[in-house]
Design a protein around this motif. Structure first.
Motif, short mmCIF file in Angstrom:
data_model
loop_
_atom_site.label_atom_id
_atom_site.label_comp_id
_atom_site.label_asym_id
_atom_site.label_seq_id
_atom_site.Cartn_x
_atom_site.Cartn_y
_atom_site.Cartn_z
N HIS A 149 1.02 -1.34 -0.34
CA HIS A 149 0.03 -0.22 -0.03
C HIS A 149 0.70 1.38 -0.10
CE1 HIS A 149 0.83 0.58 4.08
NE2 HIS A 149 0.65 1.35 4.66
N LEU A 150 1.99 1.08 0.59
CA LEU A 150 2.74 2.31 0.61
C LEU A 150 3.70 2.46 -1.46
CD1 LEU A 150 4.97 3.81 1.85
CD2 LEU A 150 5.95 2.85 2.52
N ALA A 151 3.32 3.32 -1.77
CA ALA A 151 3.26 4.08 -3.19
C ALA A 151 4.92 4.86 -2.55
CB ALA A 151 2.53 5.13 -3.22
N PRO A 152 5.49 4.31 -4.73
CA PRO A 152 6.64 5.26 -3.89
C PRO A 152 6.62 6.25 -4.54
CG PRO A 152 6.80 4.12 -5.70
CD PRO A 152 5.14 3.51 -5.42
N PRO A 153 7.68 7.21 -4.00
CA PRO A 153 7.53 8.57 -4.58
C PRO A 153 7.87 8.78 -5.18
CG PRO A 153 10.11 8.52 -3.71
CD PRO A 153 8.89 7.02 -3.46
N GLY A 154 8.32 8.49 -6.30
CA GLY A 154 8.72 8.69 -7.71
C GLY A 154 7.46 7.82 -8.78
N GLU A 155 8.36 7.69 -9.94
CA GLU A 155 7.66 6.81 -11.20
C GLU A 155 9.22 5.60 -10.74
OE1 GLU A 155 4.99 7.14 -11.93
OE2 GLU A 155 4.53 8.99 -11.38
N ARG A 156 7.97 4.45 -11.87
CA ARG A 156 9.07 3.29 -12.08
C ARG A 156 8.86 3.10 -12.97
NH1 ARG A 156 8.27 -0.97 -8.58
NH2 ARG A 156 7.09 -2.74 -10.03
N TYR A 157 10.07 2.84 -13.99
CA TYR A 157 9.54 2.66 -15.57
C TYR A 157 10.55 1.34 -15.85
CZ TYR A 157 9.48 7.81 -15.46
OH TYR A 157 8.80 9.37 -14.87
N TRP A 158 9.78 0.69 -16.93
CA TRP A 158 10.13 -0.63 -17.74
C TRP A 158 11.71 -0.62 -18.48
CZ3 TRP A 158 7.91 -5.04 -16.58
CH2 TRP A 158 6.76 -4.71 -15.98
N VAL A 159 12.25 -0.57 -18.02
CA VAL A 159 13.73 -1.30 -18.56
C VAL A 159 14.24 -2.48 -19.37
CG1 VAL A 159 14.37 0.57 -17.05
CG2 VAL A 159 14.47 -1.69 -16.36
N ASP A 160 14.93 -2.71 -20.09
CA ASP A 160 15.78 -4.07 -20.34
C ASP A 160 14.74 -4.83 -20.45
OD1 ASP A 160 17.25 -5.63 -20.55
OD2 ASP A 160 17.36 -7.06 -18.43
N ASP A 161 14.59 -4.53 -22.13
CA ASP A 161 13.05 -5.15 -22.96
C ASP A 161 12.16 -5.75 -22.29
OD1 ASP A 161 11.96 -5.98 -25.52
OD2 ASP A 161 12.56 -8.18 -25.33
N ASP A 162 11.45 -4.27 -21.32
CA ASP A 162 10.23 -4.32 -20.81
C ASP A 162 10.60 -5.29 -19.23
OD1 ASP A 162 9.62 -2.01 -21.80
OD2 ASP A 162 8.59 -3.56 -22.57
N LYS A 163 11.38 -6.13 -18.85
CA LYS A 163 10.96 -7.36 -18.19
C LYS A 163 10.84 -7.01 -16.49
CE LYS A 163 14.82 -9.39 -21.29
NZ LYS A 163 16.34 -10.09 -20.84
N TYR A 164 11.53 -5.42 -16.25
CA TYR A 164 11.61 -5.20 -15.16
C TYR A 164 11.31 -3.75 -15.00
CZ TYR A 164 16.32 -5.16 -15.17
OH TYR A 164 17.67 -4.55 -16.31
N GLN A 165 10.98 -3.37 -13.63
CA GLN A 165 10.74 -1.90 -13.60
C GLN A 165 11.89 -0.83 -12.67
OE1 GLN A 165 6.96 -1.86 -12.30
NE2 GLN A 165 6.16 -0.48 -14.00
N VAL A 166 12.72 0.10 -12.84
CA VAL A 166 13.16 0.80 -12.14
C VAL A 166 12.33 1.68 -11.35
CG1 VAL A 166 15.52 1.75 -12.60
CG2 VAL A 166 15.62 -0.03 -12.96
N HIS A 167 12.54 2.59 -9.94
CA HIS A 167 12.01 3.38 -9.89
C HIS A 167 12.97 4.96 -9.58
CE1 HIS A 167 11.25 5.72 -5.33
NE2 HIS A 167 10.54 6.14 -6.27
N LEU A 168 12.65 5.93 -10.07
CA LEU A 168 13.29 7.17 -10.97
C LEU A 168 12.72 8.03 -9.77
CD1 LEU A 168 14.50 8.70 -11.73
CD2 LEU A 168 14.34 8.74 -13.79
N TYR A 169 12.89 8.46 -9.41
CA TYR A 169 12.26 10.34 -8.53
C TYR A 169 13.13 11.71 -8.25
CZ TYR A 169 10.47 13.44 -4.46
OH TYR A 169 9.76 14.29 -3.87
#
Length: 515
Positions: free
Chosen positions: A228-248
């Motif tokens: 339920h705790l949302a990240p402060p920034g946005e999560r972006y798909w990387v590495d051919d959309d295999k997983y997401q990285v959080h960037l703020y």
């Protein structure tokens, strides 16, 4: 006697008496004897006489072999991820569920001929908890996103194997009763001392499994709660959309005079940026030292998904660049890093040339000291911590007794207990003295020699370790443009934890930002 004369009944009886007993003769009481039934202790009184019991045992052996193969694959995936076996969260959960399934089947096989009510009750309890885990993984979006098909399949398989173990034990119990009634005239209720010992051992083993699964359920509930705790920034798909990285990112993109501002890009050390450096960055903006900053969580840490193994510094740097590009962040950058994070910043700097306006490294780790990060002993300890991490011994106690919340577990003081964080550090350790060291040495060769550099070192570390001091001095020669080298007296490795450390970092940061 004529050879064509058929043998008499007495001759046939004599031959049967002389012939060694086989399965047929042992199962059929001798009609000429006065005793119509076999003794309960006779080895011929066995549930294995029934084909149904034999088939169930053979099926259990096959299921155990399949489970073992899956277990081996997941064990290998902790070090090198095979295609299709990547999970975005902690891979130790899927490994734990497969271990539970394999252990349950192994206990069932070892004590197959000694069914017991206690074993069935304990296995039913384990199956119920595993079913709850499967439902939680599928019902909660975040856990389903992290576990992917591997975690779901592992939890579901463990559930089905527990149910199978109950059914197999019940089948053997039925077969045992059937054969005892047929061959001895009544079902046997007494057990030998050896059989009671087997029942005790199986009950102890299954009790341990139930306790382990219960703790895993508690840990999974905490993971679902933390979702339920949302990240402060946005999560972006990387590495051919295999997983997401959080960037703020936070702050103004332009200076008061309308010029595009330099963005400070923070890279955490052994801990996520959120744990200490985030607050420092906010204070620096309030104090007017910088205009804007960004930070990204490395794969597996805080709100970022785990990446497949192996994961070197070079790969992580490419991932950061891709996330920044997808977010529309173009720099120019002022790189601020701490500890092991300085290696990531150095590789990023060497690959982005003129976009990097300066490097500020806080008690940075030198590439010649990567042997400590990549030592076999450290790797084994991290692997062992990861294997037991699904039990959540510290996390569960911290939530119940110490009142630690979701932020503590995701990026705060309890983040090191997270399976995904442990996995990230294991990945770092596996390639620390090989791929990562090669990447950092190569980055030094192509680093822009005009990039301004500031090194801020821990006074405690330098006083304690002469080699550390020598390597800090060597990093001041990373480029031909050293701005400052500060040694903060009495400051620990996390230099910003002291007032003097924070003042020194902000002073040098403000100076670099104005260049």
């Amino acid at each position: 006697m004529n050879k064509n004369t058929p043998p008499s009944r007495e001759d046939s009886f004599d031959d049967d008496q002389r012939r060694p007993p086989d399965e047929l003769t042992r199962l059929l009481p001798n009609r000429l004897d006065s005793t119509p039934y076999l003794s309960a202790d006779d080895p011929a009184v066995s549930p294995y006489n029934l084909w149904s019991v034999r088939i169930v045992r053979l099926a259990t052996v096959l299921l155990t072999c399949l489970t073992f193969l899956f277990w081996v694959l997941l064990l290998v995936s902790l070090f090198i991820t095979p295609p299709g076996l990547h999970v975005r969260g902690s891979p130790f959960f899927a490994f734990a569920y497969t271990s539970v399934a394999f252990t349950t089947l192994l206990v069932e096989l070892i004590f197959f001929s000694v069914p017991s009510r206690s074993a069935r009750m304990l296995t039913v309890a384990s199956a119920a908890l595993l079913l709850v885990d499967t439902i939680i993984i599928l019902a909660v979006t975040k856990t389903r996103h992290e576990e992917l098909w591997v975690g779901v399949a592992a939890a579901l398989w463990a559930t089905l194997m527990a149910i199978w173990a109950v059914a197999a034990d019940r089948t053997v119990q039925w077969g045992k009763r059937e054969e005892e009634e047929r061959l001895t005239g009544r079902p046997e209720t007494r057990r030998t001392l050896f059989e009671w010992s087997e029942v005790l051992l199986s009950s102890i083993a299954l009790s341990v499994i139930v306790v382990a699964v219960f703790l895993m359920t508690c840990t999974l509930i905490l993971r679902a709660f933390d979702a339920h705790l949302a990240p402060p920034g946005e999560r972006y798909w990387v590495d051919d959309d295999k997983y997401q990285v959080h960037l703020y990112c936070y702050g103004n993109g332009t200076t008061p005079s309308g010029v595009k501002a330099t963005t400070v890009l923070f890279e955490g050390g052994e801990d996520p940026v959120e744990f200490g450096l985030w607050q420092f960055a906010d204070n620096a903006i309030r104090n007017g030292s910088i205009n804007r900053y960004c930070f990204a969580d490395r794969p597996g840490m805080a709100w970022s998904d785990a990446a497949p193994s192996p994961l070197s510094v070079s790969t992580a740097s490419d991932i950061l660049g891709e996330a920044l590009s997808r977010a529309g962040e173009e720099g120019p950058w002022l790189l601020v890093s701490a500890g092991v994070g300085s290696l990531y910043s150095r590789v990023f700097s060497s690959r982005h040339g003129q976009q990097v306006k300066g490097l500020l490294m806080i008690d940075p780790l030198h590439e010649d000291l990567l042997s400590h990060v990549g030592s076999p002993g450290r790797g084994f300890r991290l692997w062992l911590q990861g294997v037991v991490s699904p039990l959540g011994l510290q996390r569960n106690l911290g939530a119940l007794i110490r009142g630690r919340g979701a932020a503590d577990r995701i990026w705060g003081r309890a983040a090191y207990q997270s399976g995904s964080t442990i996995y990230a550090k294991l990945q770092e350790s596996l390639v620390g003295n090989s791929l990562t060291k090669r990447d950092v040495i190569s980055s030094r060769a192509i680093q822009d020699r005009n990039t301004p550099v500031v090194v801020i070192s821990s006074g405690e570390q330098i006083q304690r370790d002469r080699e550390w001091q020598d390597k800090q001095r060597d990093l001041t020669h990373l480029t031909n443009n050293l701005e400052d080298w500060d040694i903060v007296k009495d400051a620990p490795h996390r230099v910003w934890d002291t007032i003097g450390g924070r003042e020194s970092i902000e002073k040098r940061l403000k100076k670099l930002a104005k260049l």
